[in-house]
Write a protein that holds these residues in place. Structure first.
Motif, PDB file in Angstrom:
ATOM      1  N   ALA A 226       0.770  -1.496  -0.135  1.00  0.00           N
ATOM      2  CA  ALA A 226      -0.232  -0.031   0.030  1.00  0.00           C
ATOM      3  C   ALA A 226       0.983   1.317   0.010  1.00  0.00           C
ATOM      4  O   ALA A 226       0.176   1.948  -0.366  1.00  0.00           O
ATOM      5  N   GLY A 227       1.927   0.845   0.433  1.00  0.00           N
ATOM      6  CA  GLY A 227       3.057   2.191   0.767  1.00  0.00           C
ATOM      7  C   GLY A 227       3.084   2.642  -0.443  1.00  0.00           C
ATOM      8  O   GLY A 227       4.278   3.651  -0.975  1.00  0.00           O
ATOM      9  N   GLY A 228       2.929   1.309  -1.868  1.00  0.00           N
ATOM     10  CA  GLY A 228       3.608   2.399  -2.594  1.00  0.00           C
ATOM     11  C   GLY A 228       6.102   1.353  -3.497  1.00  0.00           C
ATOM     12  O   GLY A 228       5.638   0.605  -1.881  1.00  0.00           O
ATOM     13  N   TYR A 229       6.007   2.129  -3.690  1.00  0.00           N
ATOM     14  CA  TYR A 229       7.552   1.365  -4.467  1.00  0.00           C
ATOM     15  C   TYR A 229       8.496   1.548  -3.089  1.00  0.00           C
ATOM     16  O   TYR A 229       9.264   0.629  -2.935  1.00  0.00           O
ATOM     17  N   ARG A 234      11.191  -1.983   0.571  1.00  0.00           N
ATOM     18  CA  ARG A 234      11.431  -2.191   2.022  1.00  0.00           C
ATOM     19  C   ARG A 234      11.421  -3.287   2.225  1.00  0.00           C
ATOM     20  O   ARG A 234      12.166  -4.364   3.053  1.00  0.00           O
ATOM     21  N   ALA A 235      10.325  -3.943   1.439  1.00  0.00           N
ATOM     22  CA  ALA A 235       9.903  -5.410   1.899  1.00  0.00           C
ATOM     23  C   ALA A 235      11.003  -6.519   0.968  1.00  0.00           C
ATOM     24  O   ALA A 235      11.397  -6.936   1.591  1.00  0.00           O
ATOM     25  N   LEU A 236      12.223  -5.982   0.380  1.00  0.00           N
ATOM     26  CA  LEU A 236      13.217  -7.288  -0.727  1.00  0.00           C
ATOM     27  C   LEU A 236      14.006  -7.459   0.516  1.00  0.00           C
ATOM     28  O   LEU A 236      13.945  -8.887   0.251  1.00  0.00           O
ATOM     29  N   PRO A 237      13.931  -6.883   1.579  1.00  0.00           N
ATOM     30  CA  PRO A 237      15.534  -7.903   2.079  1.00  0.00           C
ATOM     31  C   PRO A 237      14.520  -8.881   3.366  1.00  0.00           C
ATOM     32  O   PRO A 237      15.388  -9.710   3.053  1.00  0.00           O
TER      33      PRO A 237
END
Length: 426
Positions: A226-229, A234-237
């Motif tokens: 929801a927070g965009g890119y 930030r979710a990738l790690p």
């Protein structure tokens, strides 16, 4: 209706698979063969030097294109994950990706007394091409993974590299003739236009590939947070931490940079040791391409039967042998043989890496994982080669660099040994 775990429909049509495979090989071979006319390791640095570029600019030329590719791919992967069909996206951005070479070639040909802006133009050409290409490369990789069955992927990568090596051998002679008869700006304009011609042919070959809908579309459930890119990034790690095998693959890639550490200084060491003239570099290029063809042929056969892991392990063993050999040999023929081994091992590495990473990435998030791996690989490339350069700067000798490359390869070999072959797991 096919069940969810069925193979993609195109795998049930041998004629479609055959056509896709041939076009895939032609697209890659023509593209990489075209780039050989503006070889980032040889032609581009000299071109930048002639246009007045500083050493720092010359040094980054080989890294500009892959860095731009990886940077753009990381940001576009969440969009690509939601696509049901990839070919339209690939074709549009593939054409835009090739246009900078045409524009630069025409400007170099027609520009008069414009030296002040020619250097930025030449430097930004691979950056622009890489950024646009990076928008399409994640979709391209997913498209190829769907179109080319798992068992023949290694053969496809190898065939592309064999074609590249064959064109590259001819490109060396063409470059020599062009720069002899049209030195300077006009010659580099011609090389840009020749490169664009090959790139356009590669795009045309891709147009004949046929994309059929996947039997089960994995990606439509994954939307950016929801927070965009920024939230997505930030979710990738955390996403990566959940894939221990891919973390090992990143470590194996970083420590597998021994070839690039060695090749950065091998030519200088060889010519200095043998006392041969600079023109004899051409022999090294020719034998490296012969090694590339032989390595790609072996990779095609071995990858078909055993997968990508064994290719990477073999490439690390070859790198260890190469590091020992170049420290011991003192003859020109010995260094010529070393370049053949270099090409052989380097292309085992490339085919193995492409094959193994495609099979390690979970299909449901393959686009994102491919983008993350590519981004990490750029930093691995820059850190490893910078470390080699630092060692060479402090020691003033080639031998510590070769020893460091051998140590890296040994560590990479141990890491790869702990990665299970995906085909055996399935």
């Amino acid at each position: 209706m096919a069940p969810d775990n069925a193979a993609p429909p195109q795998q049930h049509h041998p004629q479609v698979v055959r056509r896709n495979f041939i076009c895939h090989c032609l697209e890659g071979g023509l593209y990489m063969g075209g780039v050989a006319f503006l070889q980032p390791e040889t032609v581009m640095p000299k071109m930048v030097e002639q246009l007045g570029g500083r050493s720092a600019v010359i040094a980054i030329m080989p890294a500009l294109l892959p860095a731009a590719f990886a940077l753009a791919g990381l940001f576009v992967s969440p969009v690509v994950e939601r696509l049901a069909r990839f070919k339209p996206w690939v074709m549009v951005f593939g054409l835009l990706q090739r246009l900078p070479y045409l524009v630069t070639g025409l400007l170099l040909w027609h520009a008069q007394d414009a030296r002040a802006w020619l250097l930025p133009l030449v430097v930004l050409t691979p950056v622009a091409s890489g950024l646009v290409g990076g928008v399409g490369v994640v979709a391209w990789m997913e498209m190829v993974t769907r179109m080319v069955p798992e068992r023949i992927r290694a053969a496809g990568w190898a065939a592309r590299y064999i074609m590249q090596a064959c064109i590259g051998m001819g490109a060396g002679a063409v470059i020599h003739q062009v720069l002899t008869h049209a030195p300077g700006q006009r010659g580099y304009a011609i090389l840009h236009l020749i490169a664009f011609g090959f790139l356009l042919l590669s795009w045309g070959a891709q147009a004949f590939m046929r994309e059929l809908p996947a039997a089960h579309h994995h990606h439509h459930h994954h939307h950016p947070p929801a927070g965009g890119y920024w939230s997505y990034l930030r979710a990738l790690p955390g996403l990566l931490r959940g894939q221990p095998l891919l973390l090992r693959m990143i470590a194996a890639r970083f420590t597998g940079m021994g070839y690039l550490m060695v090749v950065s200084f091998l030519t200088l060491h060889a010519l200095r040791t043998t006392g041969r003239p600079e023109a004899d570099e051409g022999h090294f290029v020719s034998f490296q391409n012969i090694g590339a063809i032989l390595g790609s042929m072996l990779a095609a056969w071995l990858g078909y039967h055993s997968g990508g892991k064994v290719l990477l392990i073999l490439s690390r063993v070859v790198c260890l042998a190469l590091c020992a050999w170049v420290c011991l040999t003192r003859t020109f023929s010995g260094f010529t043989a070393a370049y053949l081994v270099l090409g052989f091992g380097l292309f085992l590495d490339r085919v193995g890496d492409l094959t193994l990473t495609a099979e390690l990435c979970p299909p449901s998030r393959r686009s994102t994982f491919q983008a993350v791996l590519g981004f990490c690989n750029v930093w691995s490339l820059m850190l490893a080669t910078s470390l080699g350069g630092l060692i060479h700067s402090f020691s003033g000798s080639f031998y510590p660099v070769a020893m460091l490359a051998a140590a890296f390869s040994l560590v990479s070999l141990l890491i790869l040994w702990c990665i299970p072959e995906p085909r055996e797991r399935r």
